[in-house]
Structures are given as structure tokens and as C-alpha cells.
Motif scaffolding. Structure first.
Motif, PDB file in Angstrom:
ATOM      1  N   ASP A   1       0.561  -1.297   0.375  1.00  9.97           N
ATOM      2  CA  ASP A   1      -0.245  -0.238  -0.104  1.00  9.97           C
ATOM      3  C   ASP A   1       1.610   1.034  -0.274  1.00  9.97           C
ATOM      4  OD1 ASP A   1      -2.697  -1.357   0.255  1.00  9.97           O
ATOM      5  OD2 ASP A   1      -2.382  -2.113   2.428  1.00  9.97           O
ATOM      6  N   LEU A   2       1.503   1.379  -0.863  1.00  6.06           N
ATOM      7  CA  LEU A   2       3.206   2.603  -0.990  1.00  6.06           C
ATOM      8  C   LEU A   2       2.274   3.977  -1.453  1.00  6.06           C
ATOM      9  CD1 LEU A   2       5.932   0.166  -2.477  1.00  6.06           C
ATOM     10  CD2 LEU A   2       5.198   1.441   0.090  1.00  6.06           C
ATOM     11  N   SER A   3       1.885   4.766  -1.188  1.00  4.06           N
ATOM     12  CA  SER A   3       1.803   5.697  -1.855  1.00  4.06           C
ATOM     13  C   SER A   3       2.810   6.407  -2.960  1.00  4.06           C
ATOM     14  CB  SER A   3       1.870   7.563  -1.095  1.00  4.06           C
ATOM     15  OG  SER A   3       3.443   7.316  -0.372  1.00  4.06           O
ATOM     16  N   PRO A   4       2.775   7.271  -4.115  1.00 10.21           N
ATOM     17  CA  PRO A   4       3.887   7.627  -4.862  1.00 10.21           C
ATOM     18  C   PRO A   4       5.294   8.453  -4.061  1.00 10.21           C
ATOM     19  CG  PRO A   4       1.696   8.633  -5.718  1.00 10.21           C
ATOM     20  CD  PRO A   4       1.394   7.598  -3.785  1.00 10.21           C
ATOM     21  N   GLU A   5       5.009   8.897  -3.087  1.00 10.17           N
ATOM     22  CA  GLU A   5       5.793   9.339  -2.344  1.00 10.17           C
ATOM     23  C   GLU A   5       6.860   8.211  -1.952  1.00 10.17           C
ATOM     24  OE1 GLU A   5       8.676  12.439  -1.356  1.00 10.17           O
ATOM     25  OE2 GLU A   5       6.502  12.612  -2.870  1.00 10.17           O
ATOM     26  N   GLN A   6       6.684   6.860  -1.463  1.00  9.96           N
ATOM     27  CA  GLN A   6       7.051   6.008  -0.924  1.00  9.96           C
ATOM     28  C   GLN A   6       7.877   5.878  -1.876  1.00  9.96           C
ATOM     29  OE1 GLN A   6       3.129   4.446   0.876  1.00  9.96           O
ATOM     30  NE2 GLN A   6       5.112   4.470   2.819  1.00  9.96           N
ATOM     31  N   LEU A   7       6.764   5.283  -3.034  1.00  9.84           N
ATOM     32  CA  LEU A   7       7.583   4.099  -4.387  1.00  9.84           C
ATOM     33  C   LEU A   7       9.080   5.166  -4.850  1.00  9.84           C
ATOM     34  CD1 LEU A   7       3.922   3.305  -6.360  1.00  9.84           C
ATOM     35  CD2 LEU A   7       6.673   1.682  -5.369  1.00  9.84           C
ATOM     36  N   LYS A   8       8.352   6.210  -4.756  1.00  8.85           N
ATOM     37  CA  LYS A   8       9.416   7.677  -4.922  1.00  8.85           C
ATOM     38  C   LYS A   8      10.962   6.995  -4.170  1.00  8.85           C
ATOM     39  CE  LYS A   8      11.347  12.342  -5.031  1.00  8.85           C
ATOM     40  NZ  LYS A   8      10.518  13.761  -4.922  1.00  8.85           N
ATOM     41  N   HIS A   9      10.417   7.053  -2.366  1.00  7.61           N
ATOM     42  CA  HIS A   9      12.375   7.081  -1.961  1.00  7.61           C
ATOM     43  C   HIS A   9      13.014   4.970  -1.880  1.00  7.61           C
ATOM     44  CE1 HIS A   9      12.305   9.817   0.402  1.00  7.61           C
ATOM     45  NE2 HIS A   9      10.554  10.518   0.785  1.00  7.61           N
ATOM     46  N   LEU A  10      11.767   4.083  -2.613  1.00  7.37           N
ATOM     47  CA  LEU A  10      12.679   2.978  -2.155  1.00  7.37           C
ATOM     48  C   LEU A  10      12.945   2.559  -3.606  1.00  7.37           C
ATOM     49  CD1 LEU A  10       9.477  -0.290  -1.173  1.00  7.37           C
ATOM     50  CD2 LEU A  10      11.610   0.576  -0.298  1.00  7.37           C
ATOM     51  N   PHE A  11      12.166   3.513  -5.130  1.00  7.55           N
ATOM     52  CA  PHE A  11      13.113   2.836  -6.263  1.00  7.55           C
ATOM     53  C   PHE A  11      14.700   4.163  -6.329  1.00  7.55           C
ATOM     54  CE2 PHE A  11       9.040   3.292  -8.271  1.00  7.55           C
ATOM     55  CZ  PHE A  11       8.987   1.993  -8.357  1.00  7.55           C
ATOM     56  N   LYS A  12      14.478   5.122  -5.193  1.00  6.29           N
ATOM     57  CA  LYS A  12      15.453   5.508  -5.168  1.00  6.29           C
ATOM     58  C   LYS A  12      16.734   4.408  -4.400  1.00  6.29           C
ATOM     59  CE  LYS A  12      18.143  10.085  -3.284  1.00  6.29           C
ATOM     60  NZ  LYS A  12      18.054  11.452  -2.672  1.00  6.29           N
ATOM     61  N   ALA A  13      16.251   4.195  -3.688  1.00  4.40           N
ATOM     62  CA  ALA A  13      17.146   3.362  -2.346  1.00  4.40           C
ATOM     63  C   ALA A  13      17.943   1.921  -3.355  1.00  4.40           C
ATOM     64  CB  ALA A  13      16.056   2.355  -1.142  1.00  4.40           C
ATOM     65  N   GLU A  14      16.654   1.592  -4.110  1.00  2.00           N
ATOM     66  CA  GLU A  14      17.330   0.995  -5.491  1.00  2.00           C
ATOM     67  C   GLU A  14      18.285   1.214  -5.765  1.00  2.00           C
ATOM     68  OE1 GLU A  14      13.843  -0.336  -7.729  1.00  2.00           O
ATOM     69  OE2 GLU A  14      13.360  -1.158  -5.495  1.00  2.00           O
ATOM     70  N   SER A  15      18.103   2.420  -6.211  1.00  2.00           N
ATOM     71  CA  SER A  15      19.225   2.883  -6.889  1.00  2.00           C
ATOM     72  C   SER A  15      20.607   3.354  -6.579  1.00  2.00           C
ATOM     73  CB  SER A  15      18.495   4.292  -7.844  1.00  2.00           C
ATOM     74  OG  SER A  15      19.924   5.200  -8.701  1.00  2.00           O
ATOM     75  N   GLU A  16      20.460   3.822  -5.375  1.00  2.00           N
ATOM     76  CA  GLU A  16      21.500   3.596  -4.439  1.00  2.00           C
ATOM     77  C   GLU A  16      22.439   2.889  -4.069  1.00  2.00           C
ATOM     78  OE1 GLU A  16      23.449   6.446  -3.520  1.00  2.00           O
ATOM     79  OE2 GLU A  16      21.340   7.806  -4.443  1.00  2.00           O
ATOM     80  N   LEU A  17      21.291   1.858  -3.705  1.00  2.00           N
ATOM     81  CA  LEU A  17      22.519   0.079  -3.281  1.00  2.00           C
ATOM     82  C   LEU A  17      23.066  -0.615  -4.933  1.00  2.00           C
ATOM     83  CD1 LEU A  17      19.130  -1.686  -1.758  1.00  2.00           C
ATOM     84  CD2 LEU A  17      21.497  -1.156  -0.992  1.00  2.00           C
ATOM     85  N   GLY A  18      22.470   0.365  -6.094  1.00  2.00           N
ATOM     86  CA  GLY A  18      22.918  -0.972  -7.380  1.00  2.00           C
ATOM     87  C   GLY A  18      24.565  -0.149  -7.924  1.00  2.00           C
ATOM     88  N   LYS A  19      24.372   1.635  -7.181  1.00  2.00           N
ATOM     89  CA  LYS A  19      25.717   2.339  -7.100  1.00  2.00           C
ATOM     90  C   LYS A  19      26.416   0.990  -6.140  1.00  2.00           C
ATOM     91  CE  LYS A  19      23.406   7.154  -8.744  1.00  2.00           C
ATOM     92  NZ  LYS A  19      23.312   8.281  -8.151  1.00  2.00           N
ATOM     93  N   ALA A  20      26.267   1.204  -4.830  1.00  2.00           N
ATOM     94  CA  ALA A  20      27.428   0.627  -4.392  1.00  2.00           C
ATOM     95  C   ALA A  20      27.781  -1.281  -5.093  1.00  2.00           C
ATOM     96  CB  ALA A  20      26.273   0.576  -2.584  1.00  2.00           C
ATOM     97  N   GLY A  21      27.224  -1.141  -5.923  1.00  2.00           N
ATOM     98  CA  GLY A  21      27.630  -2.630  -6.227  1.00  2.00           C
ATOM     99  C   GLY A  21      26.494  -4.130  -5.775  1.00  2.00           C
ATOM    100  N   VAL A  22      25.299  -3.786  -5.437  1.00  2.00           N
ATOM    101  CA  VAL A  22      24.446  -4.476  -4.680  1.00  2.00           C
ATOM    102  C   VAL A  22      23.293  -4.685  -5.669  1.00  2.00           C
ATOM    103  CG1 VAL A  22      22.737  -5.014  -3.035  1.00  2.00           C
ATOM    104  CG2 VAL A  22      24.865  -3.881  -2.125  1.00  2.00           C
ATOM    105  N   SER A  23      22.934  -5.456  -5.891  1.00  2.00           N
ATOM    106  CA  SER A  23      21.977  -5.671  -6.546  1.00  2.00           C
ATOM    107  C   SER A  23      20.916  -7.278  -6.403  1.00  2.00           C
ATOM    108  CB  SER A  23      22.179  -5.645  -8.364  1.00  2.00           C
ATOM    109  OG  SER A  23      23.003  -7.661  -8.465  1.00  2.00           O
TER     110      SER A  23
END
Length: 80
Positions: free
Chosen positions: A14-36
Motif C-alpha cells: 500500500d505504497l504512496s507515490p512518495e514512498q515508491l519514489k524513496h524505494l526506487f531511490k534506495a534501489e538506485s543507491e544500492l545499485g551504485k554500491a554494487g548491490v543488485s
């Protein structure tokens, strides 16, 4: 700590658009750290899924077995 291959699925419900935005950013940051890892999304009820399974790279899943009802740190966290 015991580290081994596993399948862990985390669902964010039940995520709001703002919460989804934060999750996508977290995924992007983890990717930059080499985590996929595998991810998924449901368009009905808004659910984002992270799957830590064979696809997990750049990190490990650690299992810790708690005796009894957990430790004092976890009990304190659950009360707040």
C-alpha cells in the motif's frame, strides 16, 4: 553469524507515490554500491517486492537465531 544462500522476499504494501519514489531511490543507491537483486511491482494494490535469492549480488543474507523471545534490543524496538 551464519551466512548462506537463501530466498528472502520483502513486500512493501500500500505504497504512496512518495514512498515508491524513496524505494526506487534506495534501489538506485544500492545499485551504485554494487548491490543488485530481483524486484517486482503490483499495479493492483501498490506493492513493491525485493527478492534476495539467487539474483542477489554484492551482499549476503545472514541468519541469526534468537533464543526465547528475542533479545532485549528487539523487544525495546517493538515497543516503540
Amino acid at each position: 553469524m551464519l551466512t548462506k544462500k537463501a530466498e528472502v522476499k520483502i513486500e512493501f504494501n500500500d505504497l504512496s507515490p512518495e514512498q515508491l519514489k524513496h524505494l526506487f531511490k534506495a534501489e538506485s543507491e544500492l545499485g551504485k554500491a554494487g548491490v543488485s537483486f530481483d524486484t517486482g511491482y503490483s499495479f493492483g494494490p501498490k506493492i513493491r517486492v525485493w527478492e534476495f535469492d539467487w539474483s542477489l549480488e554484492g551482499a549476503d543474507v545472514a541468519f541469526v537465531r534468537f533464543k526465547g523471545n528475542g533479545n532485549a534490543h528487539n523487544k525495546k524496538r517493538s515497543q516503540s
